[in-house]
Design a protein around this motif. Structure first.
Motif, mmCIF file in Angstrom:
data_model
loop_
_atom_site.group_PDB
_atom_site.id
_atom_site.type_symbol
_atom_site.label_atom_id
_atom_site.label_comp_id
_atom_site.label_asym_id
_atom_site.label_seq_id
_atom_site.Cartn_x
_atom_site.Cartn_y
_atom_site.Cartn_z
ATOM 1 N N GLY A 86 0.792 -0.998 0.041
ATOM 2 C CA GLY A 86 0.109 0.022 -0.155
ATOM 3 C C GLY A 86 0.824 1.336 -0.095
ATOM 4 O O GLY A 86 0.690 2.159 -0.744
ATOM 5 N N ALA A 111 -3.295 -2.714 -1.745
ATOM 6 C CA ALA A 111 -2.920 -3.416 -0.300
ATOM 7 C C ALA A 111 -3.723 -4.654 -0.156
ATOM 8 O O ALA A 111 -3.218 -5.710 0.051
ATOM 9 N N ALA A 258 -2.362 -1.024 5.257
ATOM 10 C CA ALA A 258 -2.022 0.053 4.303
ATOM 11 C C ALA A 258 -2.475 1.489 5.468
ATOM 12 O O ALA A 258 -1.687 2.441 5.362
#
Lengths: 352, 373
Positions: A86, A111, A258
């Motif tokens: 991410g 992500a 993320a």
């Protein structure tokens, strides 16, 4: 679709789902109001995003542990896959997409995809195992992910993207940027994670999990959990359903990773170690396996508690452990449970 | 019991009087967990300096508060926010590198000036105009070590054992390996370890031995280093050992046989055997309070507070100024002033927050650090 499904549900179940949404929304509104009126301390404000991330982790692990009945000890591994993919994608997008919320959303999607893929790859061997073996193998995979990321180098320059393992052989051109630097992780992350984004992610996670649990597949998960042989005998594809729960859970964990990583300016793979996996498992166990709201509350309490105990300085760790033990005993005590049921208007009707 | 209570109340009363108009100085450090020895040392060093400055009764007075970050970036930001709620005006950053990278970003966003005693990675100060370091930045330690070993002619063939999941270790190793050839050193063996497999070093040591390394460079913290020394002794391998500032602390580690560290050299800016009055006074006070010789982290913490004291005095700052006002004044002072402390003379800071001072080579002799020069 969602509405019809909910109407068809047993009333109790529906009430529990609505209660969960209501509590989450109410908590969000209260925190937002307190935050905007400066009533919330910096310490609490700083914890809002990580708490959201941990809540999503708790919901996602609950799907595997509580609903599908598999003890997974490597959930932080998916969080770290999500965190690194991410953040790396957010950095790559920095020049192209200037709108931070959009970039955050895209990064979380990337992500989730990466973590889901990791979940799928790991799920192939892991989900053939049962009980203790599965627990140990997931633990091992969590550690493997950590080691891989600790030795992974990833950079970008005018020639494109460069990868290398073990040592940094990317040889970036001038003006290039080494994004993932092995054990040094990622530095200089733009902090674009926000509390509203965390809230939205949590709501999405809850919707996904509740819809899945109350679907045909969800009932299959529970059938497999409660009696594997009976489920197999009526023709349920065990591996398929287990994989479905595992991959969904991994994707949610990736998005949470993320969100978490983009709340700090730096992230290292060692953050997502065995201890973090256990911490998330504690949220689930303390909140009650299969009980989403319980897991969410446990995540909030266990994140805030160590900070609130700061005033006891040296005795902090000791107090934390004692409180944890007391909470575990209390939530498993029949008398206390009965007492809570008696004062809980929702449960009372259920018993009648 | 009552006596204790009364005396505690008295202490409280006295201390609150003394801190009438004091600068609120806050820092985060690992006070528990594996890196606690560094956090505790830096905190104790800073506390001694604060007490000394307050006792002198000058215009500048401090109130010091340290919060535990368990060597974790997330906890460090939490600890930083707790300090902010307390009303921190000046920050001592964090003691270890990764947590400090996270808190330094907060320092920059909140405009609270930070001077970290020992967070040595380059990313701590990168792109931040109000974050300064008291210690060397990691890459400089690698270069300085290579220069020192080559310049003094300790060895030609060198082995490096480093921890490949650690920022600190990697930062030093990278520049050391890069600059070693320049100073006539040949790296004949390079082996790694990581968290979780840091108990058995026989493979790494055997490789160093078979490749004929005369000196083994250990850019790591003291805990794995203590095991390496013990295992090398068990296999009768006795090269020269060279460490960096993370090695500092090995002598005060619980259960460590000090004879193993005999002859180990390390590069650290602080020498507790130095004979100048400042160092002697600090070492004596530290020993009196905590019963051990202070390490480099304690000295860095001590120097940080004195550097603040000097800068605040020169800037004629008062304790009622906001953190933001102080930040602007401190940036101005730190980029122009020269500071003399226990970790070096003529200490100066560049505008990017990095420090310039001379490293001191030390060797462990009879269970104590002795200057090499």
């Amino acid at each position: 679709m969602t509405m019809r499904r909910l109407i068809n549900l047993k009333r109790v179940e529906a009430r529990r789902i609505y209660l969960t949404y209501a509590v989450v929304i109410a908590a969000y509104v209260i925190c937002q109001v307190m935050s905007s009126t400066k009533f919330l301390s910096s310490s609490m404000r700083g914890m809002l995003v990580p708490i959201c991330a941990y809540m999503v982790m708790s919901v996602s692990l609950n799907l595997v542990v509580g609903i599908s009945g598999e003890l997974s000890l490597g959930h932080a591994g998916f969080m770290s896959v999500g965190a690194f993919s991410g953040v790396a994608s957010a950095i790559l997008m920095q020049g192209v997409i200037t709108n931070a919320p959009v970039r955050l959303a895209l990064a979380m999607i990337v992500a989730a995809v990466f973590a889901a893929f990791a979940g799928f790859v790991i799920g192939i061997p892991v989900l053939r195992l049962k009980g203790d073996y599965l627990a140990i193998v997931t633990l091992a995979f969590g550690e493997i992910i950590k080691s891989l990321l600790n030795n992974f180098y990833f950079g970008m320059d005018s020639q494109g993207l460069h990868f290398s393992m073990l040592t940094d052989t990317t040889r970036l051109l001038k003006g290039g940027r080494l994004i993932i630097r092995g054990p040094m992780g990622i530095s200089g992350i733009q902090k674009i994670a926000t509390f509203p984004a965390g809230f939205i992610l949590l709501m999405i996670a809850l919707m996904v999990v509740f819809n899945l649990v109350n679907s045909r597949s969800g009932r299959a998960f529970m059938a497999i959990r409660d009696d594997r042989i009976a489920a197999e005998s009526i023709g349920l594809d065990i591996t398929k359903y287990k994989m479905m729960a595992f991959v969904t859970s991994a994707a949610l964990a990736g998005a949470a990773g993320a969100l978490f990583a983009m709340n700090y300016s730096t992230i290292v793979a060692n953050k997502f170690d065995f201890n973090t996996s256990i911490l998330i498992l504690v949220f689930v166990v303390l909140g009650g396996q299969g009980n989403m709201l319980g897991g969410i509350i446990a995540a909030a309490v266990l994140t805030i508690l160590p900070e609130k105990l700061r005033q006891f300085s040296d005795y902090r760790m000791l107090l934390y452990a004692i409180i944890l033990i007391v909470m575990m005993l209390a939530t498993n005590n029949d008398e206390i449970k009965n007492f809570l049921n008696r004062i809980n208007p929702f449960r009372r009707k259920e018993a009648e | 019991m009552r006596k204790v209570l009364v005396s505690m109340l008295l202490v409280l009363a006295v201390s609150s009087c003394a801190f009438g108009a004091a600068f609120k100085l806050g820092g985060t450090a690992p006070l528990t967990g594996g890196a606690a020895i560094y956090g505790m040392a830096a905190m104790r060093g800073a506390q001694i300096a604060v007490d000394e400055i307050n006792a002198m009764g000058g215009d500048v007075k401090f109130e010091l508060r340290y919060e535990d970050d368990t060597h974790d970036a997330e906890k460090a930001v939490n600890a930083y926010n707790a300090l902010k709620d307390w009303g921190m005006q000046l920050s001592l950053g964090s003691v270890t590198s990764k947590p400090c990278e996270a808190t330094a970003a907060e320092n920059f966003a909140d405009r609270i000036f930070a001077l970290t005693p020992s967070a040595s990675s380059a990313a701590v100060t990168e792109g931040k105009d109000n974050v300064f370091q008291m210690c060397f930045v990691d890459p400089n330690q690698g270069t300085a070590s290579a220069q020192y070993i080559g310049g003094k002619g300790f060895a030609k063939k060198v082995a490096v054992i480093w921890k490949n999941d650690d920022v600190y270790s990697k930062g030093i190793r990278d520049t050391f390996v890069e600059t070693a050839p320049k100073f006539g050193l040949e790296v004949v063996s390079e082996t790694t370890f990581a968290d979780g497999n840091d108990n058995d070093f026989s493979v790494q040591l055997t490789e160093a031995q078979t490749n004929g390394a005369e000196l083994v460079f250990l850019p790591m913290y003291y805990q794995p280093a203590s095991l390496i020394l013990a295992q090398a002794k068990a296999m009768d391998y006795a090269p020269k050992w060279f460490g960096v500032d993370g090695m500092d602390g090995i002598l005060t580690m619980e259960g460590f046989d000090k004879s193993l560290a005999e002859g180990v050299m390390l590069l650290t800016p602080f020498n507790s055997d130095a004979t100048d009055a400042r160092t002697k006074n600090f070492v004596a006070e530290y020993q009196k309070r905590h019963g051990e010789i202070p390490n480099q982290f304690a000295a860095d913490g001590y120097d940080c507070v004195y550097a603040y004291c000097q800068a605040l005095t020169q800037a004629k700052a008062t304790a009622d100024m906001s953190a933001e006002e102080l930040c602007a004044k401190m940036i101005e002072q730190f980029t122009t002033m020269t500071f003399n402390g226990v970790t070096g003379e003529n200490v100066r800071w560049a505008a990017n927050g990095e420090v310039t001072k001379d490293p001191k080579g030390m060797v462990i002799k009879d269970g104590a650090y002795v200057g090499l020069d």
